[in-house]
Structure formats: C-alpha cells, structure tokens
Design a protein around this motif. Structure first.
Motif, PDB file in Angstrom:
ATOM      1  N   VAL A  56       0.821  -1.210   0.000  1.00 22.43           N
ATOM      2  CA  VAL A  56       0.000   0.000   0.000  1.00 22.43           C
ATOM      3  C   VAL A  56       0.857   1.262   0.000  1.00 22.43           C
ATOM      4  CG1 VAL A  56      -1.928  -1.123   1.167  1.00 22.43           C
ATOM      5  CG2 VAL A  56      -0.157   0.006   2.517  1.00 22.43           C
ATOM      6  N   GLU A  57       2.158   1.084   0.122  1.00 22.66           N
ATOM      7  CA  GLU A  57       3.039   2.241   0.240  1.00 22.66           C
ATOM      8  C   GLU A  57       2.983   3.128  -1.002  1.00 22.66           C
ATOM      9  OE1 GLU A  57       3.924  -0.637   3.189  1.00 22.66           O
ATOM     10  OE2 GLU A  57       3.863  -0.904   1.010  1.00 22.66           O
ATOM     11  N   MET A  58       2.990   2.515  -2.185  1.00 25.46           N
ATOM     12  CA  MET A  58       2.977   3.299  -3.413  1.00 25.46           C
ATOM     13  C   MET A  58       1.680   4.099  -3.577  1.00 25.46           C
ATOM     14  SD  MET A  58       4.100   2.125  -7.259  1.00 25.46           S
ATOM     15  CE  MET A  58       3.123   0.632  -7.257  1.00 25.46           C
ATOM     16  N   PRO A  59       0.499   3.498  -3.412  1.00 28.21           N
ATOM     17  CA  PRO A  59      -0.715   4.329  -3.515  1.00 28.21           C
ATOM     18  C   PRO A  59      -0.836   5.384  -2.420  1.00 28.21           C
ATOM     19  CG  PRO A  59      -1.260   2.051  -2.925  1.00 28.21           C
ATOM     20  CD  PRO A  59       0.164   2.062  -3.351  1.00 28.21           C
ATOM     21  N   ILE A  60      -0.335   5.087  -1.216  1.00 27.69           N
ATOM     22  CA  ILE A  60      -0.379   6.093  -0.152  1.00 27.69           C
ATOM     23  C   ILE A  60       0.462   7.303  -0.535  1.00 27.69           C
ATOM     24  CG2 ILE A  60       0.418   6.585   2.197  1.00 27.69           C
ATOM     25  CD1 ILE A  60      -0.531   3.788   2.994  1.00 27.69           C
ATOM     26  N   LEU A  61       1.687   7.056  -0.999  1.00 29.97           N
ATOM     27  CA  LEU A  61       2.571   8.166  -1.370  1.00 29.97           C
ATOM     28  C   LEU A  61       2.034   8.928  -2.564  1.00 29.97           C
ATOM     29  CD1 LEU A  61       5.272   9.550  -0.651  1.00 29.97           C
ATOM     30  CD2 LEU A  61       6.373   8.054  -2.333  1.00 29.97           C
ATOM     31  N   LEU A  62       1.513   8.219  -3.552  1.00 22.91           N
ATOM     32  CA  LEU A  62       0.971   8.888  -4.737  1.00 22.91           C
ATOM     33  C   LEU A  62      -0.187   9.800  -4.360  1.00 22.91           C
ATOM     34  CD1 LEU A  62       0.288   7.481  -8.239  1.00 22.91           C
ATOM     35  CD2 LEU A  62      -1.572   8.591  -7.026  1.00 22.91           C
ATOM     36  N   ASN A  63      -1.156   9.263  -3.614  1.00 22.03           N
ATOM     37  CA  ASN A  63      -2.351  10.037  -3.317  1.00 22.03           C
ATOM     38  C   ASN A  63      -2.066  11.234  -2.421  1.00 22.03           C
ATOM     39  OD1 ASN A  63      -5.176   8.895  -4.273  1.00 22.03           O
ATOM     40  ND2 ASN A  63      -3.775   7.169  -4.054  1.00 22.03           N
ATOM     41  N   ALA A  64      -0.982  11.155  -1.627  1.00 19.59           N
ATOM     42  CA  ALA A  64      -0.604  12.295  -0.793  1.00 19.59           C
ATOM     43  C   ALA A  64       0.144  13.355  -1.591  1.00 19.59           C
ATOM     44  CB  ALA A  64       0.243  11.815   0.379  1.00 19.59           C
ATOM     45  N   THR A  65       1.138  12.926  -2.363  1.00 19.62           N
ATOM     46  CA  THR A  65       2.028  13.892  -3.017  1.00 19.62           C
ATOM     47  C   THR A  65       1.451  14.458  -4.315  1.00 19.62           C
ATOM     48  OG1 THR A  65       3.244  12.123  -4.163  1.00 19.62           O
ATOM     49  CG2 THR A  65       4.074  12.812  -2.016  1.00 19.62           C
ATOM     50  N   PHE A  66       0.528  13.752  -4.950  1.00 20.08           N
ATOM     51  CA  PHE A  66      -0.098  14.271  -6.166  1.00 20.08           C
ATOM     52  C   PHE A  66      -1.281  15.174  -5.839  1.00 20.08           C
ATOM     53  CE2 PHE A  66       1.313  11.397  -9.849  1.00 20.08           C
ATOM     54  CZ  PHE A  66       2.460  10.978  -9.205  1.00 20.08           C
ATOM     55  N   SER A  67      -1.693  15.215  -4.569  1.00 17.82           N
ATOM     56  CA  SER A  67      -2.890  15.963  -4.195  1.00 17.82           C
ATOM     57  C   SER A  67      -2.533  17.113  -3.260  1.00 17.82           C
ATOM     58  CB  SER A  67      -3.913  15.016  -3.552  1.00 17.82           C
ATOM     59  OG  SER A  67      -3.493  14.643  -2.247  1.00 17.82           O
ATOM     60  N   ASP A  68      -3.425  17.393  -2.318  1.00 14.81           N
ATOM     61  CA  ASP A  68      -3.251  18.501  -1.382  1.00 14.81           C
ATOM     62  C   ASP A  68      -3.079  18.010   0.052  1.00 14.81           C
ATOM     63  OD1 ASP A  68      -5.816  17.500  -1.303  1.00 14.81           O
ATOM     64  OD2 ASP A  68      -6.834  19.415  -1.545  1.00 14.81           O
ATOM     65  N   GLU A  69      -2.642  16.772   0.243  1.00 17.30           N
ATOM     66  CA  GLU A  69      -2.433  16.248   1.591  1.00 17.30           C
ATOM     67  C   GLU A  69      -1.097  16.689   2.187  1.00 17.30           C
ATOM     68  OE1 GLU A  69      -5.015  12.089   1.836  1.00 17.30           O
ATOM     69  OE2 GLU A  69      -2.844  11.986   1.591  1.00 17.30           O
ATOM     70  N   VAL A  70      -0.045  16.744   1.355  1.00 19.55           N
ATOM     71  CA  VAL A  70       1.287  17.078   1.863  1.00 19.55           C
ATOM     72  C   VAL A  70       1.947  18.149   0.996  1.00 19.55           C
ATOM     73  CG1 VAL A  70       1.679  14.799   2.906  1.00 19.55           C
ATOM     74  CG2 VAL A  70       2.410  15.227   0.528  1.00 19.55           C
ATOM     75  N   LYS A  71       2.975  18.754   1.560  1.00 16.57           N
ATOM     76  CA  LYS A  71       3.802  19.721   0.832  1.00 16.57           C
ATOM     77  C   LYS A  71       5.268  19.394   1.106  1.00 16.57           C
ATOM     78  CE  LYS A  71       3.382  23.123   4.597  1.00 16.57           C
ATOM     79  NZ  LYS A  71       2.977  24.492   4.957  1.00 16.57           N
ATOM     80  N   LYS A  72       6.143  19.937   0.293  1.00 14.92           N
ATOM     81  CA  LYS A  72       7.563  19.628   0.447  1.00 14.92           C
ATOM     82  C   LYS A  72       8.082  20.189   1.765  1.00 14.92           C
ATOM     83  CE  LYS A  72       9.509  23.636  -2.005  1.00 14.92           C
ATOM     84  NZ  LYS A  72      10.434  24.073  -3.066  1.00 14.92           N
ATOM     85  N   SER A  73       9.115  19.542   2.290  1.00 11.48           N
ATOM     86  CA  SER A  73       9.671  19.981   3.568  1.00 11.48           C
ATOM     87  C   SER A  73      11.174  20.186   3.443  1.00 11.48           C
ATOM     88  CB  SER A  73       9.327  18.982   4.668  1.00 11.48           C
ATOM     89  OG  SER A  73       9.720  19.466   5.935  1.00 11.48           O
TER      90      SER A  73
END
Length: 479
Positions: A56-73
């Motif tokens: 599930v790691e790949m879909p979790i990272l995709l859905n976070a980084t392609f959307s508005d869940e996370v931003k760069k740090s």
C-alpha cells in the motif's frame, strides 16, 4: 568417397542421439510450475507468496504527493510528480509509481493457483475441500484487488464505454489489449463475489492478515463505489458495518500505534524491512536528532481538524517541539510513526487496508447519490455517526441538499482517510480539481490540477508499450 562419408557421418549421428538424450534429462535443481502446485498445500504456499507482493506504500505516497495532503519539507526531489509534469518516461514515475509490474505479478501468481487448485491432489479430490475452497477464494480476492489497483492508477472515472486495462484471467506472457470499463467491472464483481462465497469468516492464527469474507465484502464495497453502483455499494458497506462497528473514541488513537485492530478486517503486517512512516520522515539517529522530514502535512489539511476535540488530529498529525527549537519545520505526519525517535521500530506500522471508517463514508456517499441525504438511514446519519466516534462533544448536523451532503462527505474523506491512499483518486472519481493553497505549492504551475486533466491518469510506462504491442497509451502522453 562414399565410404568416408559414411564413416564420418556415424559419429555425428551418435553425438546427435547422445545430445538428444542429454536434453531429455529432467532438471533436478528446479521445480517446474506443473510440479510446484501438485497439492492443495502447495497452492496455499503460492497464495501466501502472492500476498507477499501486496503493498500500500505506493498508492499512499501517490495520493498524498499528487494531491493537497502534503507539501515539500526539508528534502525535495519529486518535482515532476508533485508538480504534475510527468511523462511516460519520467524517472519519478518509473522509480516510485509504476503499478503495472507489481500488480500484474500478483495477478499472475493468483492465476497460476486458480489453474492448479481444481486438480491439485487429483488422486483424492474429496480431500481438502475446505482448504481447496479457501485457497481458491484467496486467489480470486487477490486477483480482484490487484485489478482494481491497476484501474485506479491508469483509468479515468467510471463510464461503461471508457477504457479500462487488460483483465488477465490466465497466466500468460502474451500481451493483451485494454478492454472497456463495463466488462472490466463485470469481471471484478464476479471475482470478488465468488471469493466472498469461498472465503472463511475468520482465520485461526492468521487473524486479519489474510482475506476473509469481511475483507471480500470491503473490497466489494470499494469496487462498487468506483463503478457508481450506489445501491450495491450501500449494501456491501452495510454488511461490513454490521460485522465491524466503529472504534470507541478513546481507543481510536491506539489503532495507529498497533495496540488494537478496531475497525480493521484486513491488514498488511510491516516490520523494519518496510517502514510506512518513512514515506514522510527518515528514521532518527537518536531521540534528539530526528530524521529528515521529506513531506509535511499541508495547512489546508491541518486546519480542517479541531485540534482539541477531534481524536484524529493527535493520531494523524503532530507539531514537534524538538524540531521547532532547532529551527526546522515542525509539523509532521504522526500516522505510522511507530515507536519513539531513534528506536528499532520507529516508523514501523501495519497497513490498515480496509477499516470501518472508510465503509461509513462509502455508505454515506452511496446514500447521498441516491438522494437520501437527510433523515434516518441517510448520508447525514452516517456522517454524524462517524464524527461522533471521532470528535468529543460532537453536535449533529443537518444536511440541506444532496450537493451539501456530497461536499461534506468529500471533506470527511479528506480528513478521515488522510495518508491512506485515497485523496487523488477521490478527486478524479468525483470530477474535481486538485486545489492547493498558493503558499504551499512549489510553483505557480503546481497550485491547481484542473478537473478532468489528463494527468489524473498516470501514463502507461514506455517499457510496457514496447513489450505489449496491443497496449494503448493514455491520452496526452507520447509513447
């Protein structure tokens, strides 16, 4: 001259016969497929191997980084994906988000089991009936699960005539063409329905680490949600909810510390080999020297929570004073954090594949889409029940319209399912844009991904196009 030819030919013939005999000697250091799956127990081991490829790691990272869940740090090397600039040969897609190979590998393993298990132990077909059915059910569940994952990566929101992916039903290296969504979902529903009929209610010893009837019910609900089969999605979600209620509010935080499995019917056990929390932050050198933060939660997400009364806030997010005192970005993803900084199981957390919170939101959406947005057994009642299980002193709301209900459900999915692999695909599924706060986007071009933009569909990897001449690339991408 003829006599010499005969003499010369004789040893050649002898060598040919000898080589032929050598080639006919069976391998002794390799088990062929037909021999590897001779017994039902062999088939069970092969199914366990298919589980081993789930992730599930790949879909979790995709859905976070392609959307508005996370931003760069503190570290950023994902410009093409986070800023929607990827192509079919993009290195970021290749290294992090190529879903075809792992999922079709699972499908291939499942298909080999499905081909072998009916004849396994063929001299005693009456034996192992329960095990045979269970193994077949697990293989069908895995085949459906992986086909849905491929669909979510590479296909648009559902329409009967829309383009899906190849639905592989036999183990073969031959390339297959993409099929339309209607027959693709017919096959998905057939597989998960048959799996549900064959799977046990529970597994002694394995608990929720292998598929059960409840896991198949959850997968069925998710499939029907993506198909816009609202009545079917409501029925499947209700069946799940009846079996697995919402967690008591006081115990919800411990779910994310792996101290309980409330709400969960299927999980992937994780160890130090795969650290879910390391999607957001590297492991730490010590308790005082916290690892590099790669992705931090957006203020847009952060500000949707009541930090005092909503138990999800502390379970999902943290403002870390050890970081702020050193002048580092301090808002971090706490979900999947594992044990303390610098300890052996930091960032280690089991992956909760299906849980009751998602089922309430599936049912709420299905009811809203059927125009049952208020009153008893409605989207409103489901939202209020979920929020009451998450927010102390919660006061029920009344929803005034179908659109108000759908808007509220989308907001609640943003909160409840944050960092679980849904957000980007939810926006695609509902025909909505990705909208980031301008201050949180890495560039002006990365603020908004318009609804219906072709980059909601990932490109078919160029290597797959070259290997399968029947494969069709998604619109907007060059081969």
């Amino acid at each position: 001259m003829k006599r010499y030819s005969t003499i010369l030919l004789a040893p050649v013939l002898m060598m040919s016969v000898s080589c032929s005999k050598l080639l006919d000697i069976p391998e002794t250091d390799m088990i062929q497929g037909q021999d590897a799956l001779k017994t039902v127990s062999n088939c069970e081991q092969a199914v366990i191997g298919a589980y081993g490829a789930l992730g599930v790691e790949m879909p979790i990272l995709l859905n976070a980084t392609f959307s508005d869940e996370v931003k760069k740090s503190e570290f950023y090397n994902a410009a093409t994906t986070h800023e929607w600039q990827y192509s079919s040969v993009d290195v970021g897609i290749r290294d992090n988000f190529t879903a075809m190979r792992p999922n079709y590998r699972i499908i291939d393993r499942a298909n080999r089991v499905l081909a072998a298990v009916p004849e396994a132990d063929s001299l005693k077909p009456a034996d192992n009936t329960a095990l045979r059915n269970r193994v077949k059910g697990e293989a069908l569940f895995l085949r459906a699960f992986a086909h849905l994952e491929v669909f979510r990566y590479y296909c648009d929101k559902y329409s009967a005539e829309g383009l899906a992916m190849p639905y592989k039903e036999i183990a073969s290296l031959d390339g297959e063409a993409r099929i339309k969504m209607a027959p693709y979902f017919d096959k998905l529903i057939r597989d998960v329905t048959e799996a549900k009929n064959l799977l046990p209610a529970s597994f002694a010893g394995d608990g929720i680490n292998r598929a059960t009837k409840a896991a198949a019910t959850a997968l069925q609900a998710r499939i029907l949600l993506y198909k816009n089969d609202w009545a079917g999605a409501e029925a499947a979600a209700t069946e799940y909810i009846t079996q697995k209620p919402l967690s008591p509010i006081a115990e919800f935080g411990d779910l994310w510390k792996d101290k309980n499995t409330n709400e969960v019917v299927f999980q992937l056990v994780r160890t130090t080999a795969i650290r879910l929390g390391s999607l957001w932050r590297n492991t730490s050198a010590s308790a005082a020297n916290i690892g590099t933060v790669t992705w931090m939660p957006t203020d847009k997400l952060w500000n949707t929570f009541d930090p005092v009364n909503d138990v999800r806030f502390a379970a999902y997010l943290k403002d870390e004073p050890l970081l702020s005192t050193k002048g580092r970005p301090s808002k971090i993803v706490a979900k999947y954090a594992g044990t303390d900084y610098g300890t052996a199981n930091e960032n280690v957390n089991n992956a909760k594949v299906f849980r009751t919170g998602e089922m309430y939101l599936i049912r709420a959406e299905a009811r809203a889409e059927q125009n049952r947005f208020t009153g008893a057994n409605s989207a409103e009642s489901d939202l209020n029940a979920l929020r009451a299980a998450r927010i102390r002193n919660y006061v029920n709301v009344t929803l005034a319209s179908k659109q108000a209900a759908i808007d509220a459900i989308m907001l609640e999915r943003f909160k409840e399912l944050a960092f679980e692999g849904h957000r980007f695909w939810d926006l695609k599924r509902k025909g909505l844009p990705v909208e980031r706060l301008a201050a949180e986007a890495p560039s002006t071009a990365a603020v908004t991904l318009p609804a219906g933009n072709y980059r909601f569909l990932l490109p078919i990897p160029n290597v797959e196009i070259q290997a399968n001449k029947l494969m069709e690339q998604n619109p907007g991408y060059a081969n």
